[in-house]
Structures are given as C-alpha cells and as structure tokens.
Design a protein around this motif. Structure first.
Motif, PDB file in Angstrom:
ATOM      1  N   THR A  68       0.841  -1.201   0.000  1.00  0.00           N
ATOM      2  CA  THR A  68       0.000   0.000   0.000  1.00  0.00           C
ATOM      3  C   THR A  68       0.876   1.251   0.000  1.00  0.00           C
ATOM      4  O   THR A  68       1.905   1.283  -0.647  1.00  0.00           O
ATOM      5  CB  THR A  68      -0.962  -0.046   1.200  1.00  0.00           C
ATOM      6  N   SER A  69       0.480   2.259   0.744  1.00  0.00           N
ATOM      7  CA  SER A  69       1.112   3.571   0.610  1.00  0.00           C
ATOM      8  C   SER A  69       2.585   3.604   1.016  1.00  0.00           C
ATOM      9  O   SER A  69       3.343   4.440   0.519  1.00  0.00           O
ATOM     10  CB  SER A  69       0.338   4.615   1.427  1.00  0.00           C
ATOM     11  N   ALA A  70       3.014   2.722   1.902  1.00  0.00           N
ATOM     12  CA  ALA A  70       4.397   2.763   2.385  1.00  0.00           C
ATOM     13  C   ALA A  70       5.403   2.660   1.249  1.00  0.00           C
ATOM     14  O   ALA A  70       6.400   3.381   1.209  1.00  0.00           O
ATOM     15  CB  ALA A  70       4.629   1.636   3.394  1.00  0.00           C
ATOM     16  N   ILE A  71       5.136   1.767   0.298  1.00  0.00           N
ATOM     17  CA  ILE A  71       6.012   1.622  -0.865  1.00  0.00           C
ATOM     18  C   ILE A  71       5.524   2.482  -2.017  1.00  0.00           C
ATOM     19  O   ILE A  71       6.329   3.084  -2.739  1.00  0.00           O
ATOM     20  CB  ILE A  71       6.102   0.145  -1.294  1.00  0.00           C
ATOM     21  N   ARG A  72       4.221   2.568  -2.164  1.00  0.00           N
ATOM     22  CA  ARG A  72       3.634   3.319  -3.277  1.00  0.00           C
ATOM     23  C   ARG A  72       4.129   4.762  -3.321  1.00  0.00           C
ATOM     24  O   ARG A  72       4.396   5.310  -4.397  1.00  0.00           O
ATOM     25  CB  ARG A  72       2.101   3.291  -3.146  1.00  0.00           C
ATOM     26  N   GLU A  73       4.268   5.388  -2.173  1.00  0.00           N
ATOM     27  CA  GLU A  73       4.607   6.805  -2.132  1.00  0.00           C
ATOM     28  C   GLU A  73       6.076   7.085  -1.836  1.00  0.00           C
ATOM     29  O   GLU A  73       6.472   8.243  -1.733  1.00  0.00           O
ATOM     30  CB  GLU A  73       3.714   7.501  -1.099  1.00  0.00           C
ATOM     31  N   SER A  74       6.884   6.046  -1.706  1.00  0.00           N
ATOM     32  CA  SER A  74       8.313   6.261  -1.475  1.00  0.00           C
ATOM     33  C   SER A  74       8.989   6.661  -2.782  1.00  0.00           C
ATOM     34  O   SER A  74       8.538   6.291  -3.875  1.00  0.00           O
ATOM     35  CB  SER A  74       8.963   5.001  -0.907  1.00  0.00           C
ATOM     36  N   ALA A  75      10.070   7.395  -2.673  1.00  0.00           N
ATOM     37  CA  ALA A  75      10.754   7.917  -3.864  1.00  0.00           C
ATOM     38  C   ALA A  75      11.346   6.807  -4.728  1.00  0.00           C
ATOM     39  O   ALA A  75      11.486   6.967  -5.944  1.00  0.00           O
ATOM     40  CB  ALA A  75      11.850   8.889  -3.434  1.00  0.00           C
ATOM     41  N   ASN A  76      11.705   5.687  -4.115  1.00  0.00           N
ATOM     42  CA  ASN A  76      12.306   4.582  -4.866  1.00  0.00           C
ATOM     43  C   ASN A  76      11.423   3.335  -4.863  1.00  0.00           C
ATOM     44  O   ASN A  76      11.923   2.204  -4.933  1.00  0.00           O
ATOM     45  CB  ASN A  76      13.691   4.248  -4.297  1.00  0.00           C
ATOM     46  N   GLY A  77      10.120   3.547  -4.795  1.00  0.00           N
ATOM     47  CA  GLY A  77       9.188   2.425  -4.700  1.00  0.00           C
ATOM     48  C   GLY A  77       9.320   1.406  -5.819  1.00  0.00           C
ATOM     49  O   GLY A  77       9.336   0.191  -5.586  1.00  0.00           O
ATOM     50  N   GLU A  78       9.433   1.861  -7.068  1.00  0.00           N
ATOM     51  CA  GLU A  78       9.529   0.942  -8.205  1.00  0.00           C
ATOM     52  C   GLU A  78      10.792   0.098  -8.125  1.00  0.00           C
ATOM     53  O   GLU A  78      10.772  -1.105  -8.415  1.00  0.00           O
ATOM     54  CB  GLU A  78       9.493   1.728  -9.518  1.00  0.00           C
ATOM     55  N   LEU A  79      11.892   0.719  -7.738  1.00  0.00           N
ATOM     56  CA  LEU A  79      13.149  -0.010  -7.615  1.00  0.00           C
ATOM     57  C   LEU A  79      13.067  -1.058  -6.504  1.00  0.00           C
ATOM     58  O   LEU A  79      13.599  -2.169  -6.639  1.00  0.00           O
ATOM     59  CB  LEU A  79      14.301   0.954  -7.341  1.00  0.00           C
ATOM     60  N   VAL A  80      12.399  -0.708  -5.416  1.00  0.00           N
ATOM     61  CA  VAL A  80      12.237  -1.651  -4.307  1.00  0.00           C
ATOM     62  C   VAL A  80      11.416  -2.857  -4.754  1.00  0.00           C
ATOM     63  O   VAL A  80      11.760  -4.011  -4.456  1.00  0.00           O
ATOM     64  CB  VAL A  80      11.578  -0.964  -3.094  1.00  0.00           C
ATOM     65  N   LEU A  81      10.334  -2.612  -5.507  1.00  0.00           N
ATOM     66  CA  LEU A  81       9.492  -3.706  -5.994  1.00  0.00           C
ATOM     67  C   LEU A  81      10.280  -4.624  -6.925  1.00  0.00           C
ATOM     68  O   LEU A  81      10.145  -5.854  -6.865  1.00  0.00           O
ATOM     69  CB  LEU A  81       8.260  -3.149  -6.714  1.00  0.00           C
ATOM     70  N   GLU A  82      11.094  -4.035  -7.779  1.00  0.00           N
ATOM     71  CA  GLU A  82      11.923  -4.834  -8.690  1.00  0.00           C
ATOM     72  C   GLU A  82      12.928  -5.680  -7.899  1.00  0.00           C
ATOM     73  O   GLU A  82      13.173  -6.850  -8.233  1.00  0.00           O
ATOM     74  CB  GLU A  82      12.665  -3.916  -9.666  1.00  0.00           C
ATOM     75  N   ARG A  83      13.479  -5.113  -6.863  1.00  0.00           N
ATOM     76  CA  ARG A  83      14.459  -5.838  -6.054  1.00  0.00           C
ATOM     77  C   ARG A  83      13.796  -7.001  -5.314  1.00  0.00           C
ATOM     78  O   ARG A  83      14.394  -8.077  -5.169  1.00  0.00           O
ATOM     79  CB  ARG A  83      15.131  -4.886  -5.065  1.00  0.00           C
ATOM     80  N   VAL A  84      12.572  -6.787  -4.846  1.00  0.00           N
ATOM     81  CA  VAL A  84      11.837  -7.863  -4.163  1.00  0.00           C
ATOM     82  C   VAL A  84      11.652  -9.047  -5.110  1.00  0.00           C
ATOM     83  O   VAL A  84      11.870 -10.206  -4.729  1.00  0.00           O
ATOM     84  CB  VAL A  84      10.476  -7.356  -3.645  1.00  0.00           C
ATOM     85  N   VAL A  85      11.268  -8.774  -6.354  1.00  0.00           N
ATOM     86  CA  VAL A  85      11.083  -9.843  -7.334  1.00  0.00           C
ATOM     87  C   VAL A  85      12.408 -10.560  -7.604  1.00  0.00           C
ATOM     88  O   VAL A  85      12.482 -11.797  -7.615  1.00  0.00           O
ATOM     89  CB  VAL A  85      10.509  -9.280  -8.656  1.00  0.00           C
ATOM     90  N   THR A  86      13.459  -9.796  -7.819  1.00  0.00           N
ATOM     91  CA  THR A  86      14.768 -10.370  -8.155  1.00  0.00           C
ATOM     92  C   THR A  86      15.311 -11.257  -7.042  1.00  0.00           C
ATOM     93  O   THR A  86      15.816 -12.355  -7.300  1.00  0.00           O
ATOM     94  CB  THR A  86      15.783  -9.246  -8.453  1.00  0.00           C
ATOM     95  N   GLU A  87      15.181 -10.812  -5.787  1.00  0.00           N
ATOM     96  CA  GLU A  87      15.821 -11.520  -4.688  1.00  0.00           C
ATOM     97  C   GLU A  87      14.932 -12.551  -3.998  1.00  0.00           C
ATOM     98  O   GLU A  87      15.440 -13.444  -3.315  1.00  0.00           O
ATOM     99  CB  GLU A  87      16.346 -10.518  -3.657  1.00  0.00           C
TER     100      GLU A  87
END
Length: 356
Positions: free
Chosen positions: A80-99
């Motif tokens: 939800t908003s914790a990642i959605r509104e962070s400045a690097n949210g997309e990069l964090v989501l990509e890292r979650v998938v990768t790792e």
C-alpha cells in the motif's frame, strides 16, 4: 487450495493463509507477521533506505518459505502507501522480485478503498443498503460509499496515522500547538472529499475498518478482540472527541498501557483519533460500527470469486440448491434437458423467478 495473502503495510507486514474453495469464507489457517514501519526507514529524499529494504526482503523471503512449508498453492502479495509513495518504490518492488521471486502488487489508494468496501459489504450483506466505510491506515485514509458490491465513490487522502505523527507530532508528549495545527490540516484535507461523499446522501450504515478504529473503539469500552469478531462494537464520535483530548496529554508510554493499544502504535493513536473525529464530523457521522473484515479479506474474497468462475460450476459439498436440482433433472431426463435448452423449444429459464 490453500491461499496465502501477503500484506506489506505501513506498520506491519502480515502473511495470512486460508483454505480456499468456491463459496468459502476467509477463515485463517495460519498467520505470520511482524512489526515493520517502513516509513521509519525513509531518508531525507523520501526513499526507503538500504536497511529498510533489507528488513522488507528478509520478511518477504520468510513469508514465502512459511507459505511453502504450509503447502500454500497460491500467493497474493500486495503493498500500500508505504512503498507506493516512497521515492524509490519501483526499484524496491523490482528488487523484491529479483531476490525473493515474489511479485508485490501495488494498490492505488482508490483500489484500497474499493476492496475494503467490498469486504465490508460482504460482512454486512445487502440488508445494510447504503454503506460508508472509513479506513485509517499508516500512510493514507480511505473513504468509500455505495449501495452495490463495489462503491459508487472512493477517495484516498494522505492522512495516515503514521504519516501525520511523523510530520506533526514528534514530541513525547505532543505539543498542543502542533496538535492544533495538525487538526487544521486534517480538516482542510478532508473537506473536499467529504463534500463529494455527502452528495450521495446519508448512508444507512457507517463502518470503521483498520487497526486504528479497532483500537479507538477498545479504548472507549468496546469488547476486546478475544471475544471474537461477531460481537457488536460501536464507536461514537463524542467518545472519539473525549479520548482525543485525553491522548493529547499522555506520553507514548502511557498510551501503550491502554487496552487495545500496542507499544508500536502508541505514538500514532492520537493522530488516528484526530482523523477519526474530523472525518466523522465532516461526514456528519454520530457513530460507526467496527467491521472485522478489511482490505485483506476483500482481496481474498475477490480471489475466491475468480476461483468460482474459473471452476466452471459448483464444487464438492458447496453445491447450491439450484445446481443440485438441475443436475438431478439432467440425470433423470438427459434428452429432455438437452432439447429444452435449444432456442426452438420451449423450456424453463433458470433466471425466471416465477418458475422456481
């Protein structure tokens, strides 16, 4: 099948496992969660720090393994908003998938509001008629209203209890001047969406979802969670006002000793009370019901709906009466039932209520 739902919220990360089949209700099989305030790991630019990302990655991997050990066949993972509104949210989501191999679905505020409303509608049923749902999260505040399965209007504003505490209430206890300034800010932000919702008329039922509303209701005297989800719990606006003033004079440690308030949420319960009071005032709500179902259950039920459609018909012991009768007729008179369904032959329509 066993379904896992992984919820990455602003204050906690939570994996819930349920046994899913068409027509099932979302009753938990197992649960695994830990406190994790991602907003506490934001740097000056609003990006989640390396340490915060590491905490998140560790839990997602933990949750993935927990689900696998308990033979979960499907996993819904959302943030939800914790990642959605962070400045690097997309990069964090990509890292979650990768790792970890886990894809986190990013929900918009309106989607959060809509799916939470859907859960409330399922809990109270059609007899509730028009429903207004209010949900105070850690990063945002959602409002949704309607008479159907999904809301006619859904709004999300950046008034989460955790966000407001971080931006306005750093002191322990909070400074009275800052509380007043925050209340003015909350009132101003809520005014527009509240006016839009009021145009849809007065709701027949107002529900409060989220841990913040449950905590406020418990503080005000509602039954503890140990008494189960079917106990009626009501939160009155006047009680919220009373406790808003009491909480203003308390330290975080004193708030944490109140029933229903954990130490991790103690700093932000005051901000939650302010949002609850100002929203109820703007929407002219004198009291609301605490609904035990919220966003997680809404997503689970939506997934169950897809399972029912994908199954192509009834399954196991969950067959409805109408299905049973049709199946019996097909077994007794297969030729007649086959021909009755042809366009050039008269037949009984299962959609015609007078023929049932």
């Amino acid at each position: 099948m066993r379904l896992g739902v992984l919820d990455i919220g602003s204050n906690t990360v939570h994996l819930l496992l349920v046994d899913a089949y068409p027509g099932a209700r979302p009753v938990a099989f197992a649960s695994h969660k830990r406190p994790l305030s991602l907003v506490a790991y934001l740097d000056a630019s609003g990006a989640i720090t390396e340490r915060g990302q590491r905490e998140l990655l560790d839990f997602v991997a933990e949750a993935r393994d927990f689900a696998a050990r308990h033979r979960a066949e499907d996993l819904l993972a959302f943030c939800t908003s914790a990642i959605r509104e962070s400045a690097n949210g997309e990069l964090v989501l990509e890292r979650v998938v990768t790792e970890t191999g886990v894809h986190l679905m990013e929900l918009t505020g309106e989607q959060e509001a809509g799916m939470t409303y859907n859960a409330v509608r399922r809990w109270y049923g059609w007899q509730a008629n028009s429903i207004l749902d209010l949900d105070i999260g850690g990063g945002s505040f959602e409002m949704a209203l309607g008479t159907d399965e999904f809301p006619a209007i859904a709004r999300s504003v950046p008034l989460g209890a955790g966000r407001l505490t971080r931006e306005w209430l750093q002191g322990n206890p909070s400074e009275i001047s800052r509380i007043r300034e925050m209340r003015d800010h909350v009132r101003e932000v809520i005014a527009g969406p509240a006016a839009e919702l009021r145009e849809y008329g007065r709701p027949d039922l107002v529900a409060g979802t989220s841990k913040t509303f449950r905590s406020l209701a418990r503080i005000a005297g509602a039954a503890p969670s140990a008494e189960g989800p079917y106990v009626k719990r009501v939160l009155r606006r006047e009680d919220v006002k009373l406790w808003m003033h009491r909480l203003s004079a308390m330290t975080w440690e004193q708030r944490g000793e109140l029933p229903g308030v954990s130490q991790i949420r103690a700093p932000q319960v005051l901000a939650g009370a302010v949002v609850a009071y100002e929203a109820m005032s703007a929407l002219k709500v004198k009291s609301l019901r605490i609904c035990p179902w919220a966003l997680r259950e809404g997503l689970i039920l939506r997934r169950f709906d897809h399972l029912l459609v994908d199954s192509g018909g009834p399954s196991g012991d969950t067959v409805g009466v109408g299905h049973v009768e049709l199946l019996k007729q097909q077994q007794r008179h297969p030729d007649a039932m086959s021909e009755a369904g042809r366009p050039d032959r008269p037949g009984v329509s299962i959609l015609d209520g007078s023929q049932l």
